[in-house]
Design a protein around this motif. Structure first.
Motif, PDB file in Angstrom:
ATOM      1  N   UNK A  39      54.769  40.457  22.575  1.00  0.00           N
ATOM      2  CA  UNK A  39      55.725  40.794  23.628  1.00  0.00           C
ATOM      3  C   UNK A  39      55.000  41.176  24.928  1.00  0.00           C
ATOM      4  N   UNK A  40      55.683  41.043  26.034  1.00  0.00           N
ATOM      5  CA  UNK A  40      55.134  41.455  27.327  1.00  0.00           C
ATOM      6  C   UNK A  40      55.205  42.976  27.398  1.00  0.00           C
ATOM      7  N   UNK A  45      48.430  45.120  29.602  1.00  0.00           N
ATOM      8  CA  UNK A  45      48.117  44.178  30.680  1.00  0.00           C
ATOM      9  C   UNK A  45      46.686  44.380  31.167  1.00  0.00           C
ATOM     10  N   UNK A  46      46.145  43.327  31.745  1.00  0.00           N
ATOM     11  CA  UNK A  46      44.837  43.391  32.386  1.00  0.00           C
ATOM     12  C   UNK A  46      45.015  43.619  33.892  1.00  0.00           C
ATOM     13  N   UNK A  47      43.954  43.462  34.635  1.00  0.00           N
ATOM     14  CA  UNK A  47      43.966  43.736  36.068  1.00  0.00           C
ATOM     15  C   UNK A  47      44.752  42.707  36.889  1.00  0.00           C
ATOM     16  N   UNK A  48      45.153  41.583  36.303  1.00  0.00           N
ATOM     17  CA  UNK A  48      45.952  40.591  37.022  1.00  0.00           C
ATOM     18  C   UNK A  48      47.385  40.500  36.477  1.00  0.00           C
ATOM     19  N   UNK A  49      47.774  41.446  35.625  1.00  0.00           N
ATOM     20  CA  UNK A  49      49.163  41.555  35.187  1.00  0.00           C
ATOM     21  C   UNK A  49      49.553  40.743  33.969  1.00  0.00           C
ATOM     22  N   UNK A  50      48.581  40.149  33.303  1.00  0.00           N
ATOM     23  CA  UNK A  50      48.878  39.414  32.073  1.00  0.00           C
ATOM     24  C   UNK A  50      48.339  40.178  30.886  1.00  0.00           C
ATOM     25  N   UNK A  51      48.537  39.651  29.677  1.00  0.00           N
ATOM     26  CA  UNK A  51      47.999  40.331  28.503  1.00  0.00           C
ATOM     27  C   UNK A  51      46.470  40.390  28.572  1.00  0.00           C
ATOM     28  N   UNK A  52      45.917  41.513  28.208  1.00  0.00           N
ATOM     29  CA  UNK A  52      44.473  41.711  28.191  1.00  0.00           C
ATOM     30  C   UNK A  52      43.832  40.704  27.234  1.00  0.00           C
ATOM     31  N   UNK A  54      41.573  41.074  25.075  1.00  0.00           N
ATOM     32  CA  UNK A  54      41.480  41.623  23.722  1.00  0.00           C
ATOM     33  C   UNK A  54      42.799  41.521  22.971  1.00  0.00           C
ATOM     34  N   UNK A  55      43.903  41.691  23.680  1.00  0.00           N
ATOM     35  CA  UNK A  55      45.218  41.558  23.042  1.00  0.00           C
ATOM     36  C   UNK A  55      45.464  40.103  22.645  1.00  0.00           C
ATOM     37  N   UNK A  56      45.057  39.166  23.512  1.00  0.00           N
ATOM     38  CA  UNK A  56      45.233  37.746  23.186  1.00  0.00           C
ATOM     39  C   UNK A  56      44.335  37.331  22.025  1.00  0.00           C
ATOM     40  N   UNK A  57      43.110  37.876  21.976  1.00  0.00           N
ATOM     41  CA  UNK A  57      42.225  37.599  20.847  1.00  0.00           C
ATOM     42  C   UNK A  57      42.870  38.092  19.556  1.00  0.00           C
ATOM     43  N   UNK A  58      43.376  39.322  19.578  1.00  0.00           N
ATOM     44  CA  UNK A  58      44.001  39.891  18.379  1.00  0.00           C
ATOM     45  C   UNK A  58      45.233  39.094  17.968  1.00  0.00           C
ATOM     46  N   UNK A  59      46.013  38.658  18.940  1.00  0.00           N
ATOM     47  CA  UNK A  59      47.179  37.816  18.658  1.00  0.00           C
ATOM     48  C   UNK A  59      46.760  36.546  17.920  1.00  0.00           C
ATOM     49  N   UNK A  60      45.774  35.838  18.465  1.00  0.00           N
ATOM     50  CA  UNK A  60      45.339  34.573  17.868  1.00  0.00           C
ATOM     51  C   UNK A  60      44.699  34.788  16.504  1.00  0.00           C
ATOM     52  N   UNK A  61      43.865  35.817  16.382  1.00  0.00           N
ATOM     53  CA  UNK A  61      43.228  36.101  15.096  1.00  0.00           C
ATOM     54  C   UNK A  61      44.281  36.479  14.055  1.00  0.00           C
ATOM     55  N   UNK A  62      45.319  37.171  14.464  1.00  0.00           N
ATOM     56  CA  UNK A  62      46.399  37.544  13.546  1.00  0.00           C
ATOM     57  C   UNK A  62      47.168  36.319  13.077  1.00  0.00           C
ATOM     58  N   UNK A  94      47.838  34.004  31.448  1.00  0.00           N
ATOM     59  CA  UNK A  94      48.989  34.261  30.585  1.00  0.00           C
ATOM     60  C   UNK A  94      49.804  35.370  31.245  1.00  0.00           C
ATOM     61  N   UNK A  95      51.065  35.133  31.429  1.00  0.00           N
ATOM     62  CA  UNK A  95      51.968  36.147  31.968  1.00  0.00           C
ATOM     63  C   UNK A  95      53.203  36.156  31.090  1.00  0.00           C
ATOM     64  N   UNK A  96      53.737  37.336  30.881  1.00  0.00           N
ATOM     65  CA  UNK A  96      54.939  37.425  30.072  1.00  0.00           C
ATOM     66  C   UNK A  96      54.633  37.343  28.588  1.00  0.00           C
TER      67      UNK A  96
END
Length: 151
Positions: A39-40, A45-52, A54-62, A94-96
Motif C-alpha cells: 500500500x502507499x 516513502x523515500x526522498x522523492x515520494x515513492x516507496x523506499x 528497502x520497502x520495494x526489495x522486501x515486497x519483491x522478496x516476499x 514507483x509512486x502510489x
C-alpha cells in the motif's frame, strides 16, 4: 485457523515480521504465481515520494517467498527453503500502490526430483514490480532459492 489451513500468503503475513510491518497484502499465492501489494504509506516513502528501495526489495522478496512456500510447502518436513542471493533493478519511479508478481524459473517437479535424488536444488524466482495506477514496471528482481535438506 491452523497453519495447515492457511494459504501461503496468509501464513507469511502472520509469521514474517517485515511483511506485517509494511502491511503487505498477499493477493495471490499459488505454485504458478504469487502477487503481493505494498500500500502507499507515507511512513515508507523515500526522498522523492515513492516507496523506499528497502520497502520495494522486501515486497519483491516476499512475493518470491510466497511462491516458494506455495510450490514447495509439501517439502517442509524434509527441507528448508532459503534465499541464496537476490538482485534487484529499479526501472522507474514507483509512486502510489505497487504490486510484485513472482514466477518460478524452473518447474517445481524438476526441483523436487533433484531433492529426491539427494541434491540441494537451487532455482530462480523472477519478480516484476508494477505501479497499480498504470501497470508500469518499476522494478525487477531475481531471487535464487534453495531447498536445504534437513539433517
Amino acid at each position: 485457523m491452523s497453519a495447515d489451513q492457511m494459504s501461503a500468503g496468509e501464513l507469511l503475513a502472520a509469521t514474517v515480521p517485515m511483511a506485517k510491518t509494511l502491511n503487505l497484502e498477499f493477493l495471490e499465492t499459488s505454485a504458478e504465481r504469487a502477487a503481493v501489494r505494498l500500500p502507499d504509506q507515507v511512513d515508507y516513502h523515500n526522498h522523492v515520494g515513492g516507496p523506499h528501495a528497502g520497502a520495494m526489495f522486501t515486497l519483491a522478496e516476499s512475493a518470491s517467498g510466497a511462491i516458494v512456500l506455495a510450490a514447495f510447502g509439501e517439502q517442509l518436513s524434509r527441507a528448508v527453503p532459503l534465499a541464496v542471493k537476490a538482485e534487484i533493478a529499479y526501472r522507474k519511479l514507483a509512486k502510489g500502490v505497487v504490486t510484485a508478481t513472482a514466477t518460478l524459473g524452473r518447474p517445481a517437479a524438476e526441483v523436487v526430483a533433484e531433492l529426491d535424488a539427494g541434491g540441494r536444488p537451487e532455482f530462480p524466482v523472477a519478480v516484476q514490480i508494477t505501479r497499480d495506477s498504470d501497470g508500469a514496471v518499476t522494478g525487477e528482481m531475481t531471487v535464487v532459492w534453495t531447498l536445504r535438506p534437513n539433517g
